[in-house]
Design a protein around this motif. Sequence first.
Motif, PDB file in Angstrom:
ATOM      1  N   ALA A 169       1.356 -15.160   1.068  1.00 57.36           N
ATOM      2  CA  ALA A 169       2.043 -15.459   3.289  1.00 57.36           C
ATOM      3  C   ALA A 169       2.698 -13.762   2.482  1.00 57.36           C
ATOM      4  N   ASN A 170       3.987 -13.653   1.811  1.00 52.75           N
ATOM      5  CA  ASN A 170       4.374 -12.675   1.761  1.00 52.75           C
ATOM      6  C   ASN A 170       3.769 -11.591   1.440  1.00 52.75           C
ATOM      7  N   TYR A 171       2.454 -11.336   1.033  1.00 52.07           N
ATOM      8  CA  TYR A 171       1.926 -10.454   0.852  1.00 52.07           C
ATOM      9  C   TYR A 171       0.988  -9.497   2.339  1.00 52.07           C
ATOM     10  N   SER A 172       0.361 -10.705   2.817  1.00 51.11           N
ATOM     11  CA  SER A 172      -0.350 -11.134   4.354  1.00 51.11           C
ATOM     12  C   SER A 172       0.933 -10.161   4.855  1.00 51.11           C
ATOM     13  N   ALA A 173       2.456 -10.721   4.560  1.00 51.54           N
ATOM     14  CA  ALA A 173       3.468  -9.932   6.009  1.00 51.54           C
ATOM     15  C   ALA A 173       3.668  -8.710   6.105  1.00 51.54           C
ATOM     16  N   SER A 174       3.437  -8.260   4.347  1.00 51.00           N
ATOM     17  CA  SER A 174       3.668  -6.924   3.317  1.00 51.00           C
ATOM     18  C   SER A 174       2.475  -5.958   4.260  1.00 51.00           C
ATOM     19  N   LYS A 175       1.668  -6.511   4.264  1.00 52.30           N
ATOM     20  CA  LYS A 175       0.058  -5.837   5.053  1.00 52.30           C
ATOM     21  C   LYS A 175       0.342  -5.916   6.890  1.00 52.30           C
ATOM     22  N   ALA A 176       0.600  -7.176   6.713  1.00 51.19           N
ATOM     23  CA  ALA A 176       0.687  -6.308   8.545  1.00 51.19           C
ATOM     24  C   ALA A 176       1.950  -5.903   9.093  1.00 51.19           C
ATOM     25  N   ALA A 177       3.123  -5.316   8.507  1.00 51.67           N
ATOM     26  CA  ALA A 177       4.139  -4.175   8.075  1.00 51.67           C
ATOM     27  C   ALA A 177       2.978  -2.920   8.042  1.00 51.67           C
ATOM     28  N   VAL A 178       2.390  -3.121   7.159  1.00 48.54           N
ATOM     29  CA  VAL A 178       1.862  -2.105   6.967  1.00 48.54           C
ATOM     30  C   VAL A 178       0.201  -1.579   8.283  1.00 48.54           C
TER      31      VAL A 178
ATOM     32  N   ARG B 266       9.537 -11.608  -3.881  1.00 49.94           N
ATOM     33  CA  ARG B 266       9.078 -10.692  -2.764  1.00 49.94           C
ATOM     34  C   ARG B 266       9.375  -9.296  -2.628  1.00 49.94           C
ATOM     35  N   ALA B 267      10.782  -9.397  -3.584  1.00 42.69           N
ATOM     36  CA  ALA B 267      11.356  -8.308  -2.961  1.00 42.69           C
ATOM     37  C   ALA B 267      10.490  -6.864  -3.669  1.00 42.69           C
ATOM     38  N   LEU B 268       9.942  -7.830  -4.850  1.00 39.28           N
ATOM     39  CA  LEU B 268       8.760  -6.382  -5.651  1.00 39.28           C
ATOM     40  C   LEU B 268       7.652  -5.703  -5.276  1.00 39.28           C
ATOM     41  N   GLU B 269       7.065  -7.574  -3.810  1.00 35.37           N
ATOM     42  CA  GLU B 269       5.604  -6.782  -2.973  1.00 35.37           C
ATOM     43  C   GLU B 269       6.440  -6.080  -1.188  1.00 35.37           C
ATOM     44  N   ILE B 270       7.200  -5.904  -1.218  1.00 41.19           N
ATOM     45  CA  ILE B 270       8.188  -5.298  -0.331  1.00 41.19           C
ATOM     46  C   ILE B 270       8.373  -3.801  -0.667  1.00 41.19           C
ATOM     47  N   ALA B 271       9.016  -3.521  -1.814  1.00 39.98           N
ATOM     48  CA  ALA B 271       9.035  -2.347  -2.065  1.00 39.98           C
ATOM     49  C   ALA B 271       8.378  -1.308  -2.896  1.00 39.98           C
ATOM     50  N   VAL B 272       7.249  -1.638  -3.170  1.00 41.76           N
ATOM     51  CA  VAL B 272       5.159  -1.666  -3.154  1.00 41.76           C
ATOM     52  C   VAL B 272       4.958  -1.505  -2.565  1.00 41.76           C
ATOM     53  N   ASN B 273       4.271  -2.142  -1.047  1.00 44.38           N
ATOM     54  CA  ASN B 273       3.680  -2.292  -0.822  1.00 44.38           C
ATOM     55  C   ASN B 273       3.933  -1.274   1.014  1.00 44.38           C
ATOM     56  N   VAL B 274       5.297  -2.207   1.470  1.00 39.64           N
ATOM     57  CA  VAL B 274       5.697  -1.343   2.624  1.00 39.64           C
ATOM     58  C   VAL B 274       6.409   0.255   1.957  1.00 39.64           C
ATOM     59  N   GLU B 275       8.035  -0.240   0.939  1.00 40.69           N
ATOM     60  CA  GLU B 275       8.540   0.408   0.844  1.00 40.69           C
ATOM     61  C   GLU B 275       7.604   2.344   0.054  1.00 40.69           C
ATOM     62  N   GLY B 276       7.149   1.591  -0.475  1.00 36.57           N
ATOM     63  CA  GLY B 276       6.030   2.797  -1.754  1.00 36.57           C
ATOM     64  C   GLY B 276       5.691   3.585  -0.346  1.00 36.57           C
ATOM     65  N   LEU B 277       4.990   2.723  -0.179  1.00 34.78           N
ATOM     66  CA  LEU B 277       4.266   3.497   1.170  1.00 34.78           C
ATOM     67  C   LEU B 277       5.140   4.125   2.399  1.00 34.78           C
ATOM     68  N   ILE B 278       5.776   4.203   2.432  1.00 35.24           N
ATOM     69  CA  ILE B 278       6.933   4.796   2.902  1.00 35.24           C
ATOM     70  C   ILE B 278       7.416   5.722   2.860  1.00 35.24           C
TER      71      ILE B 278
END
Length: 269
Positions: free
Chosen positions: A155-164, A108-120
């Motif tokens: 689910a976690n990937y999808s949540a990261s994309k909702a965050a995007v 989960r942490a890797l998905e959030i780190a790349v998909n959300v934090e990396g984008l920020i």
Amino acid sequence: MLQNKAILVTGAGGGIGRGIGEACAAKGASVVVTDLNEAAAAESAAIIRSAYPGCKVVGMRMDVTDPAEVRDVVASAIATFGRLDGLVNNAAVLVDKGLLLDSTPERRALEIAVNVEGLIICSQEFVRRAVDRGGGGAIVNIASVGGRRAHVLMANYSASKAAVMNLTESQSAEWAQYSINVNALCPGGVQTAMLHGAAEAKTMFSRSKKDAQAVRESWIAPQLGRSVKSVEVGYVAAFLLSDEAILIRGQSISVTAGLEHEVLADYLD
Ligand SMILES: NC(=O)c1ccc[n+]([C@@H]2O[C@H](COP(=O)([O-])OP(=O)(O)OC[C@H]3O[C@@H](n4cnc5c(N)ncnc54)[C@H](O)[C@@H]3O)[C@@H](O)[C@H]2O)c1
């Protein structure tokens, strides 16, 4: 459409990112294709350069989760092209495939780190440099149709994309003052390494024992009768990066060729 503009694409060593780089070059931009995988970024640059010989293209390693590397690459892109007009936040990972109860903190942490934090991280650096030169530019964030609704086994990937998608609205609202336009695209069903990984996960859990090929075929866009191509996602990104798109702001636009809709042909003989 993008003449005299320089665009940086993240995660562009293959898949949709490479298609976005190709589309930007087709529309006249200079392109910086970046990826965690340096060889893949160089390969994308070589492919785009040979398809568009008049176009300036550089390939560089850039890990979107590393603020120092992002700073260096953005500075180097500006030194090469004089300025950066557009950023496409495309890099993402899908690693937490499976049931929510089996999901692990590390994945989960890797998905959030790349998909959300990396984008920020990439967006902040792009905007800071744009502000230094008096503002102007555009950002396209690559979200997913997966971010619009529940997606079993990812689910976690999808949540990261909702965050995007939500971040896209906030970025648009906050950065309009710098004349920076921010939108998101929501692809689905593009035949890339990531989609093939998703198909394998769905296959493992399939009660009907669908094989990966059958799962991949279920993602063929019915209105087209074929899968969406990476470069076709890229053409929409190129439009959103252009000055012609200034009326579209803070939007998350599906680029699935209607994958999520029924088609009348299914009901007719
Ligand atoms: N393929 C689809 O149907 C689909 C559907 C919805 C959304 N998307 C989104 O489209 C984008 C591209 O996906 P794709 O299908 O081409 O996937 P892909 O796996 O083929 O490409 C992703 C790229 O990102 C790179 N990457 C991974 N971690 C990175 C990091 N830390 N820093 C920099 N680069 C990194 C990888 O090396 C890879 O080249 C992603 O944002 C994905 O979530 C794809």
